[in-house]
Scaffold this motif. Sequence first.
Motif, short mmCIF file in Angstrom:
data_model
loop_
_atom_site.label_atom_id
_atom_site.label_comp_id
_atom_site.label_asym_id
_atom_site.label_seq_id
_atom_site.Cartn_x
_atom_site.Cartn_y
_atom_site.Cartn_z
N THR A 141 -23.36 7.99 45.06
CA THR A 141 -23.46 9.38 44.61
C THR A 141 -24.65 9.56 43.68
OG1 THR A 141 -21.07 9.69 44.83
CG2 THR A 141 -22.26 11.27 43.46
N GLN A 142 -24.83 8.61 42.75
CA GLN A 142 -25.95 8.70 41.83
C GLN A 142 -27.28 8.55 42.56
OE1 GLN A 142 -25.59 5.95 38.56
NE2 GLN A 142 -24.23 7.31 37.40
N LEU A 143 -27.32 7.64 43.52
CA LEU A 143 -28.55 7.41 44.27
C LEU A 143 -28.95 8.65 45.06
CD1 LEU A 143 -30.57 5.13 44.71
CD2 LEU A 143 -29.19 4.34 46.64
N GLU A 144 -27.95 9.23 45.72
CA GLU A 144 -28.19 10.45 46.49
C GLU A 144 -28.59 11.59 45.56
OE1 GLU A 144 -25.93 12.55 50.30
OE2 GLU A 144 -24.78 11.44 48.81
N ALA A 145 -27.92 11.70 44.43
CA ALA A 145 -28.22 12.75 43.46
C ALA A 145 -29.65 12.61 42.93
CB ALA A 145 -27.23 12.70 42.30
N LEU A 146 -30.10 11.36 42.73
CA LEU A 146 -31.45 11.12 42.24
C LEU A 146 -32.48 11.64 43.24
CD1 LEU A 146 -33.47 9.90 40.28
CD2 LEU A 146 -33.12 7.67 41.39
N PHE A 147 -32.29 11.34 44.52
CA PHE A 147 -33.23 11.80 45.54
C PHE A 147 -33.23 13.33 45.64
CE2 PHE A 147 -32.55 7.63 48.13
CZ PHE A 147 -33.34 6.94 47.21
N PHE A 148 -32.04 13.91 45.61
CA PHE A 148 -31.95 15.37 45.72
C PHE A 148 -32.53 16.07 44.49
CE2 PHE A 148 -27.93 14.93 48.58
CZ PHE A 148 -28.75 14.62 49.66
N GLY A 149 -32.29 15.47 43.32
CA GLY A 149 -32.79 16.07 42.08
C GLY A 149 -34.31 16.05 42.01
N VAL A 150 -34.91 14.92 42.38
CA VAL A 150 -36.37 14.81 42.36
C VAL A 150 -36.98 15.75 43.40
CG1 VAL A 150 -38.32 13.24 42.74
CG2 VAL A 150 -36.33 12.46 41.45
N SER A 151 -36.20 16.10 44.43
CA SER A 151 -36.67 17.04 45.45
C SER A 151 -36.55 18.49 45.01
CB SER A 151 -35.86 16.84 46.75
OG SER A 151 -36.04 15.55 47.27
N GLY A 152 -35.95 18.71 43.82
CA GLY A 152 -35.85 20.06 43.29
C GLY A 152 -34.74 20.89 43.89
N TRP A 153 -33.71 20.24 44.44
CA TRP A 153 -32.67 20.97 45.17
C TRP A 153 -31.40 21.23 44.34
CZ3 TRP A 153 -33.32 17.20 49.84
CH2 TRP A 153 -34.38 17.64 50.65
N LEU A 154 -31.33 20.69 43.14
CA LEU A 154 -30.07 20.76 42.39
C LEU A 154 -30.13 21.72 41.20
CD1 LEU A 154 -29.14 16.95 42.39
CD2 LEU A 154 -28.40 18.74 43.99
N GLU A 155 -31.17 22.51 41.10
CA GLU A 155 -31.32 23.37 39.93
C GLU A 155 -30.29 24.50 39.90
OE1 GLU A 155 -35.39 24.56 39.91
OE2 GLU A 155 -36.13 22.51 39.60
N ASN A 156 -29.89 24.96 41.09
CA ASN A 156 -28.88 26.03 41.17
C ASN A 156 -27.77 25.62 42.13
OD1 ASN A 156 -30.30 28.13 39.52
ND2 ASN A 156 -31.82 27.90 41.14
N PRO A 157 -26.79 24.83 41.68
CA PRO A 157 -25.71 24.33 42.56
C PRO A 157 -24.94 25.47 43.23
CG PRO A 157 -25.69 23.23 40.43
CD PRO A 157 -26.63 24.38 40.30
N GLU A 158 -24.67 25.28 44.53
CA GLU A 158 -23.99 26.33 45.30
C GLU A 158 -22.54 25.98 45.63
OE1 GLU A 158 -26.30 28.01 48.56
OE2 GLU A 158 -28.07 26.93 47.83
N ASP A 159 -22.11 24.75 45.36
CA ASP A 159 -20.72 24.38 45.62
C ASP A 159 -20.36 23.21 44.71
OD1 ASP A 159 -21.74 22.02 46.88
OD2 ASP A 159 -21.94 23.14 48.77
N GLU A 160 -19.12 22.75 44.79
CA GLU A 160 -18.62 21.72 43.89
C GLU A 160 -19.36 20.39 44.04
OE1 GLU A 160 -16.53 21.98 41.33
OE2 GLU A 160 -16.68 24.12 41.76
N THR A 161 -19.65 20.04 45.30
CA THR A 161 -20.35 18.76 45.52
C THR A 161 -21.73 18.80 44.89
OG1 THR A 161 -19.15 18.46 47.60
CG2 THR A 161 -21.10 17.09 47.25
N MET A 162 -22.41 19.91 45.02
CA MET A 162 -23.73 20.04 44.41
C MET A 162 -23.65 19.95 42.89
SD MET A 162 -25.82 22.91 46.61
CE MET A 162 -27.32 22.56 45.70
N LYS A 163 -22.57 20.48 42.32
CA LYS A 163 -22.39 20.40 40.86
C LYS A 163 -22.22 18.95 40.42
CE LYS A 163 -20.35 25.02 40.38
NZ LYS A 163 -19.11 25.78 40.07
N ILE A 164 -21.52 18.17 41.24
CA ILE A 164 -21.35 16.74 40.94
C ILE A 164 -22.71 16.04 41.00
CG2 ILE A 164 -20.37 14.58 41.78
CD1 ILE A 164 -17.96 16.21 42.79
N TRP A 165 -23.47 16.33 42.06
CA TRP A 165 -24.81 15.71 42.18
C TRP A 165 -25.70 16.10 41.00
CZ3 TRP A 165 -24.86 17.36 47.95
CH2 TRP A 165 -24.42 16.30 48.76
N LYS A 166 -25.63 17.35 40.60
CA LYS A 166 -26.47 17.79 39.48
C LYS A 166 -26.08 17.07 38.20
CE LYS A 166 -27.85 21.74 36.65
NZ LYS A 166 -29.11 21.06 36.32
N ARG A 167 -24.77 16.91 37.97
CA ARG A 167 -24.32 16.21 36.77
C ARG A 167 -24.80 14.76 36.78
NH1 ARG A 167 -19.24 17.25 37.29
NH2 ARG A 167 -18.57 15.26 38.17
#
Length: 424
Positions: free
Chosen positions: A213-239
């Motif tokens: 989860t952290q590894l996936e979140a790191l890739f997504f975060g560096v891609s700029g996709w987690l700034e505005n979470p749209e669902d619960e899973t995205m909120k977990i990735w952002k955290r």
Amino acid sequence: MTEKLLQYLWNYKVFKHFDFKDLEGNPVEILEFGKWNTDSGPDFLAAKVKINEITFAGNIELHVKSSDWIFHNHSHDPNYQNIILHVVFQNDCEIEELKNKNIPTLELKDHIDENILWKYEKLIGGTQFIPCENIFDPDKIPVQFHEENVLKKLAEKSLEFEKNLAQFKNNFEAVLFHSLAYSFGLKVNAFIFRQIAESIDFTVINKIRQNETQLEALFFGVSGWLENPEDETMKIWKREFDFVKAKFNISNLKFHPKFLRLRPPNFPTLRLSQLANLYFRHQNLFSKIIHVKNTKELFEIFSDIKASEYWDDHYNFGKISSVNQTKVVSRDFIELIILNTILPLKYTYHQYHNEEIADEILFFYKNLPSEKNSVITDWKKLGMKCKTALESQSLIYHFKNSCEEKNCLNCGIGFKILKESSNA
């Protein structure tokens, strides 16, 4: 006729007959044609010629016309003081300087088959798929043609890897990660994915790879996709991304992958998730890749790689898809990764450690199927057989480096076509 073609014919001794005579009618025996010089200075070095029973050793200069000696300003160039023979296609004027120095001129116009000139014009003037398409013959393919092309490609790729190794302090694992990211990005996102990978110190990947989860979140975060979470899973990735970013001082730079012109299975969301899954599943990925002995073992490494559960019914963030299925990597995609990343890096690693592996690497290529693309399709239309990756990699490499560049004089196929005279 061009000077480059004239040099080529002289180097490979492609003449109708060798009863050479200079402009004075003296027989000229070429004992050694010399070494082709591609740098500045005379065209052929360390040559030997025999004229009137006297042997001369030195350099030979070639021109399309005799007058080119003057136009090229050789008269006052010290590099041309040791000329023993002036070879021209056509003698259009007498060069007083050479005559005064008793340097003979050899005219080749009557020694060259006109069919060669016709073929060469056809090669460089064509606008087909390959320059020699109208006179191409699959039987002209030289022995070991595919093996030599693939080894040339591997040698070039090794030079790229060596530069990366110098940049990342000989860390093969980091270079593998960057190269895999590039491959996972495919053509559209290759450079962006590599930027993402290189923006993250590989020690961070090693420290969090047991937490998918952290590894996936790191890739997504560096891609700029987690700034505005749209669902619960995205909120977990952002955290998780905020935690990793703060703990390892991750840069604020963002790299934005593209979705345009991509089929949903190749969306960057899925590919980055699959890349995270690969590093989560294989804690010693580099070691496994280096020690595999056959293609079956290679496929086993990648065969179970899939995007995380969130992507079973998503292709993009916050948008549920009507199709629910596990997003595993396809066999075609695995083959692409093996050909473009794994085998070249495996080759480089063993070369780096002075271990001969050429035959083993070629064995891998021979046991993988041919790629499918427009270049291979066009080769097949010309009668070329292409069943293995060895053949497809060779033909793609040859097309890009010889055919597209119209570099026919340095092509083994072109050499045979020019050398074997034909009235076709």
